[in-house]
Design a protein around this motif. Structure first.
Motif, PDB file in Angstrom:
ATOM      1  N   ALA A   2     -32.222 -35.381 -57.382  1.00  0.00           N
ATOM      2  CA  ALA A   2     -32.682 -36.103 -56.204  1.00  0.00           C
ATOM      3  C   ALA A   2     -33.921 -35.452 -55.620  1.00  0.00           C
ATOM      4  O   ALA A   2     -34.088 -34.230 -55.662  1.00  0.00           O
ATOM      5  N   GLU A   3     -34.792 -36.281 -55.073  1.00  0.00           N
ATOM      6  CA  GLU A   3     -35.978 -35.750 -54.416  1.00  0.00           C
ATOM      7  C   GLU A   3     -35.591 -35.144 -53.075  1.00  0.00           C
ATOM      8  O   GLU A   3     -34.777 -35.697 -52.339  1.00  0.00           O
ATOM      9  N   PRO A   4     -36.179 -34.006 -52.714  1.00  0.00           N
ATOM     10  CA  PRO A   4     -35.847 -33.396 -51.431  1.00  0.00           C
ATOM     11  C   PRO A   4     -36.454 -34.183 -50.285  1.00  0.00           C
ATOM     12  O   PRO A   4     -37.429 -34.903 -50.460  1.00  0.00           O
ATOM     13  N   TYR A   5     -35.867 -34.040 -49.099  1.00  0.00           N
ATOM     14  CA  TYR A   5     -36.439 -34.638 -47.914  1.00  0.00           C
ATOM     15  C   TYR A   5     -37.574 -33.784 -47.363  1.00  0.00           C
ATOM     16  O   TYR A   5     -38.273 -34.171 -46.453  1.00  0.00           O
ATOM     17  N   PRO A  34     -28.648 -40.487 -47.439  1.00  0.00           N
ATOM     18  CA  PRO A  34     -29.151 -39.461 -48.360  1.00  0.00           C
ATOM     19  C   PRO A  34     -28.249 -39.220 -49.559  1.00  0.00           C
ATOM     20  O   PRO A  34     -28.618 -38.477 -50.477  1.00  0.00           O
ATOM     21  N   LEU A  37     -25.566 -34.655 -50.109  1.00  0.00           N
ATOM     22  CA  LEU A  37     -26.353 -33.733 -49.290  1.00  0.00           C
ATOM     23  C   LEU A  37     -26.723 -32.469 -50.045  1.00  0.00           C
ATOM     24  O   LEU A  37     -27.831 -31.935 -49.889  1.00  0.00           O
ATOM     25  N   SER A  39     -27.374 -32.018 -53.116  1.00  0.00           N
ATOM     26  CA  SER A  39     -28.472 -32.205 -54.070  1.00  0.00           C
ATOM     27  C   SER A  39     -29.825 -32.193 -53.386  1.00  0.00           C
ATOM     28  O   SER A  39     -30.860 -32.083 -54.045  1.00  0.00           O
ATOM     29  N   ARG A  40     -29.844 -32.300 -52.068  1.00  0.00           N
ATOM     30  CA  ARG A  40     -31.101 -32.332 -51.314  1.00  0.00           C
ATOM     31  C   ARG A  40     -31.566 -30.940 -50.875  1.00  0.00           C
ATOM     32  O   ARG A  40     -32.678 -30.785 -50.381  1.00  0.00           O
ATOM     33  N   PRO A  42     -33.363 -27.698 -50.913  1.00  0.00           N
ATOM     34  CA  PRO A  42     -34.504 -27.339 -51.751  1.00  0.00           C
ATOM     35  C   PRO A  42     -34.542 -25.890 -52.200  1.00  0.00           C
ATOM     36  O   PRO A  42     -35.339 -25.536 -53.064  1.00  0.00           O
ATOM     37  N   LEU A 125     -30.250 -31.923 -42.698  1.00  0.00           N
ATOM     38  CA  LEU A 125     -29.992 -33.276 -43.164  1.00  0.00           C
ATOM     39  C   LEU A 125     -28.516 -33.556 -42.938  1.00  0.00           C
ATOM     40  O   LEU A 125     -27.656 -32.785 -43.373  1.00  0.00           O
ATOM     41  N   GLN A 151     -38.878 -28.953 -54.689  1.00  0.00           N
ATOM     42  CA  GLN A 151     -37.544 -28.376 -54.750  1.00  0.00           C
ATOM     43  C   GLN A 151     -37.480 -27.332 -55.860  1.00  0.00           C
ATOM     44  O   GLN A 151     -37.918 -27.573 -56.978  1.00  0.00           O
TER      45      GLN A 151
END
Length: 430
Positions: A2-5, A34, A37, A39-40, A42, A125, A151
């Motif tokens: 997953a792409e980070p926030y 999201p 969580l 996986s987000r 970084p 997040l 990330q």
């Protein structure tokens, strides 16, 4: 992946440090669901409190305090936190429990131990049960705006090697036998004895890997991380939502069976065990005695229920109450700690015997771990089924309630079952 926030850090790439009295600028916005969580996250220096995919994940440090030893560490910590909260410029568009400015914390078990910590992240997040997500960013006033960074890749632990802790297995059994002798002669009624186990890996251990593995295998537990302490605790010390509070007391343990029939047999043995029920009664009574004076109403289940997790089953008492006084979640955690579930009965005698027999400093094991927001709401669990990470090393902990009917060999076997969640998280192949 997953792409980070966003990896919110200072523009020079360094994480934030101790709060020095500066105002914090806090901005919280609603974001699309999201999902996972964990996986987000970084970077390895993660902060987390997650159950069934909901909760909070944080990274970076906008403010941090490490508290000295002392009975007043909870009070000192809350005073520091209130100063941080009151000096902040907060804009919270989510308006949910846990949105806006929040802090993560982890406290030592003993009054004599240093190292209790409170951390306000650079970014948090959050996700609730409806799938609503929010992102909070926290920046000291006057600092340049942060930028998103890539990330960092996860690296699974490799070449795990195990080492004895403060006591060997035989020495710990002898400590249990000594404790049973003290209980039999009337010095106390229950004491919780713990032991530690050390692991080393070929490279620094990434907390995110352990968090993902723990959350996947133990979704009913609270998967947590704070200042290198990582685990999945089944025990909720206190949850505060406005004036409403709740808790889950666990004491009395059996392993899970290899088959449905074996599982049922072990469950029946647990429910019918005089020894396990005695251990549980002390834990439930100690929480009731500490919480009742603070509540208008307090309800405890009259008979302990059976609660099953992936590797163990416990006797459990659910607690619900309405506060009579305005106490924050952190203040409540400080008032309740240590319960008989992690200390013993009576508390002072049990804690003294723990110091005498364990031959180690528990540090933050079996202390409160969790989070609190600016409204005083939050959740604090007991740091169980956990490990303290330091570079390529990990220190694991496990403990058992000892009463007059305890058998040292059986208690040792119980600790081995309780070590297993962290051992598996370190060793399993993805």
């Amino acid at each position: 992946m997953a792409e980070p926030y966003g990896n919110y850090r200072d523009t020079d790439g360094q994480p934030g440090g101790d709060y020095g009295g500066e105002h914090l600028v806090v901005r919280c916005t609603v974001v699309p669901d999201p999902g996972d969580l964990l996986s987000r996250l970084p970077e390895p220096a993660a902060l987390a409190w997650i159950r069934h995919g909901t909760g909070l994940a944080g990274w970076g440090e906008a403010a941090r305090v490490t508290l000295p030893a002392g009975e007043d560490r909870f009070t000192v910590g809350e005073k520091w936190l209130r100063e941080v909260f009151e000096g902040a410029d907060v804009r919270d568009e989510a308006g949910r429990r846990g949105s806006g400015l929040v802090a993560f914390g982890s406290f030592t078990f003993g009054d004599c131990s240093e190292g209790s910590v409170l951390i306000v992240p650079r970014a948090v997040l959050g996700r609730d049960g409806s799938g609503t997500g929010w992102l909070t960013t926290i920046t000291p006033a006057g600092e340049p705006a942060w930028h998103a960074a890539r990330q960092r890749a996860l690296t699974a632990p490799e070449q795990i090697r195990w080492h004895d802790g403060s006591l060997s297995a035989l020495e710990w059994e002898q400590a249990v036998a000594t404790a049973v002798g003290r209980i039999t002669r009337g010095d106390l009624r229950k004491v919780v004895l713990a032991r530690d186990l050390h692991a080393s890996a070929a490279a620094p251990v990434d907390a995110r890997v352990l968090l993902r593995r723990l959350a996947a295998r133990y979704p009913d537990c609270y998967t947590f991380a704070c200042a290198g302490l990582v685990g999945a605790t089944p025990e909720l010390l206190i949850r505060r939502d406005g004036r409403e509070v709740s808790s889950l007391v666990l004491a009395g343990t059996m392993p899970r069976g290899a088959s449905a029939a074996a599982d049922a047999r072990l469950a029946a043995e647990l429910v019918g065990s005089a020894k396990e029920n005695e251990e549980h009664r002390y834990a439930a009574a100690s929480l009731r005695e500490a919480l009742a004076p603070l509540c208008l109403t307090l309800e405890l289940s009259t008979v302990p229920e059976l609660v099953r997790f992936a590797n163990v089953q416990h006797l459990a008492t659910r607690v619900h109450g309405t506060l009579a006084v305005d106490r924050s979640a952190l203040a409540l955690a400080g008032s309740l700690h240590p319960t008989a579930a992690v200390g013993g009965t009576p508390t002072d005698a049990a804690v003294e015997l723990i110091r005498e027999l364990e031959s180690m400093d528990r540090e933050r094991y079996a202390g409160p771990v969790g989070w609190m927001d600016t409204n005083g709401n939050g959740e604090w669990g007991i740091a169980l089924r956990c490990a303290q990470l330091a570079g390529n090393r990990a220190r694991l902990f496990a403990g058992c309630g000892i009463v007059a009917g305890s058998d040292p060999a059986a208690e040792l076997a119980e600790t081995q079952v309780k070590f297993r969640p962290m051992q598996t998280a370190l060793e399993q192949a993805d």
